[in-house]
Scaffold this motif. Structure first.
Motif, PDB file in Angstrom:
ATOM      1  N   THR A  51      -7.561  -6.194   7.230  1.00 19.26           N
ATOM      2  CA  THR A  51      -8.028  -7.242   6.547  1.00 19.26           C
ATOM      3  C   THR A  51      -7.206  -8.619   6.280  1.00 19.26           C
ATOM      4  N   ARG A  95      -6.311  -0.316   6.546  1.00 24.87           N
ATOM      5  CA  ARG A  95      -7.294  -1.302   6.010  1.00 24.87           C
ATOM      6  C   ARG A  95      -6.471  -2.570   5.531  1.00 24.87           C
ATOM      7  N   LEU A 132     -13.133   3.802   9.489  1.00 23.77           N
ATOM      8  CA  LEU A 132     -12.675   2.849   8.744  1.00 23.77           C
ATOM      9  C   LEU A 132     -13.548   1.459   9.097  1.00 23.77           C
ATOM     10  N   ARG A 162     -15.689  -6.487   4.791  1.00 24.54           N
ATOM     11  CA  ARG A 162     -16.323  -5.947   3.816  1.00 24.54           C
ATOM     12  C   ARG A 162     -15.068  -5.349   2.905  1.00 24.54           C
ATOM     13  N   ARG A 163     -15.050  -5.344   1.881  1.00 26.65           N
ATOM     14  CA  ARG A 163     -13.927  -4.465   0.933  1.00 26.65           C
ATOM     15  C   ARG A 163     -14.602  -3.274   0.227  1.00 26.65           C
ATOM     16  N   ALA A 164     -13.763  -2.459   0.187  1.00 27.54           N
ATOM     17  CA  ALA A 164     -14.079  -1.287  -0.673  1.00 27.54           C
ATOM     18  C   ALA A 164     -14.801  -1.662  -2.036  1.00 27.54           C
ATOM     19  N   ARG A 165     -15.661  -0.851  -2.378  1.00 22.83           N
ATOM     20  CA  ARG A 165     -16.276  -1.088  -3.613  1.00 22.83           C
ATOM     21  C   ARG A 165     -15.830  -0.336  -4.705  1.00 22.83           C
ATOM     22  N   GLY A 224      -4.470   3.785   3.159  1.00 21.44           N
ATOM     23  CA  GLY A 224      -5.168   2.436   2.969  1.00 21.44           C
ATOM     24  C   GLY A 224      -4.262   1.318   3.826  1.00 21.44           C
ATOM     25  N   SER A 244     -16.604   1.015   7.692  1.00 17.45           N
ATOM     26  CA  SER A 244     -16.362   0.916   6.194  1.00 17.45           C
ATOM     27  C   SER A 244     -15.958  -0.701   5.957  1.00 17.45           C
ATOM     28  N   LEU A 245     -15.695  -1.170   6.852  1.00 17.81           N
ATOM     29  CA  LEU A 245     -15.230  -2.742   6.848  1.00 17.81           C
ATOM     30  C   LEU A 245     -16.434  -3.719   7.260  1.00 17.81           C
ATOM     31  N   THR A 256       0.954  -1.291   0.113  1.00 17.24           N
ATOM     32  CA  THR A 256       0.071  -0.192   0.200  1.00 17.24           C
ATOM     33  C   THR A 256       0.878   1.154   0.081  1.00 17.24           C
ATOM     34  N   ASN A 312      -4.368   7.333   6.146  1.00 16.33           N
ATOM     35  CA  ASN A 312      -5.205   7.652   5.059  1.00 16.33           C
ATOM     36  C   ASN A 312      -4.606   7.290   3.759  1.00 16.33           C
TER      37      ASN A 312
END
Length: 189
Positions: free
Chosen positions: A129, A125, A154, A186-189, A122, A157-158, A11, A120
């Motif tokens: 994950t 995240r 964050l 959950r993953r980012a769309r 990633g 959003s997960l 990342t 900020n």
């Protein structure tokens, strides 16, 4: 996030992968001190706690490393045990909201911190994950300061949702929220 040659997520130039957190505990706590605003005394107390947690046979830890090997973030956790201190503190709050069952078959995110210079991007995240993708438990739980913050954003959003709020930990100056999410996150769309 793209895979690097080492097989771990990358990342923005930071590689996420397994680390020996016990060997790098002082580096990790330096990140936590900056990210969380801890005093030297608080860091010393947490050092003993982290090392004790890492003795758990199923504790898992990941780090976020720059190409030069600097640790800029970390996460660790373990399967929940209702006899552990954290679980005994949060259980009455979860029972009051009808959420005590979340303490069973859950992987607890014990700590997740990213140096402010790398937030900020990633990194947090990727850390959470990657860690939870490797566990057999069907859900994850954690506690976070009970205020609207980038960390709470964050987690939401997960897929984490509030299970209990205004949770008071002994000696903590601010109340916490306990949050839970089904795995995989959950993953980012």
């Amino acid at each position: 996030m793209a895979a690097d040659s080492g097989g771990g997520p990358r990342t923005t130039g930071v590689r996420v992968g397994p680390i020996d957190l016990a060997a790098r505990v002082d580096e990790a706590l330096a990140v936590q001190a900056v990210a969380f605003g801890l005093s030297a005394g608080e860091v010393e107390v947490r050092r003993h706690i982290v090392l004790r947690h890492l003795d758990h046979p199923h504790a898992r830890a990941l780090g976020a490393l720059t190409p030069g090997g600097r640790l800029v973030g970390f996460v660790y956790g373990m399967p929940n045990d209702r006899g552990h201190w954290w679980s005994t503190v949060v259980e009455p709050y979860l029972r009051a909201t009808g959420s005590a069952h979340w303490l069973d078959d859950a992987f607890v995110i014990t700590e997740l911190h990213v140096h402010p210079d790398f937030q900020n991007r990633g990194v947090g995240r990727a850390l959470i994950t990657t860690l939870t993708d490797a566990v057999p438990e069907p859900r994850s739980i954690l506690s976070a300061i009970d205020t609207e913050s980038p960390a709470r954003g964050l987690y939401r959003s997960l897929g984490y949702q509030d299970l209990a709020r205004q949770v008071l930990f002994p000696s903590a100056p601010r109340p916490y929220a306990v949050m839970g999410a089904p795995l995989p996150l959950r993953r980012a769309r």
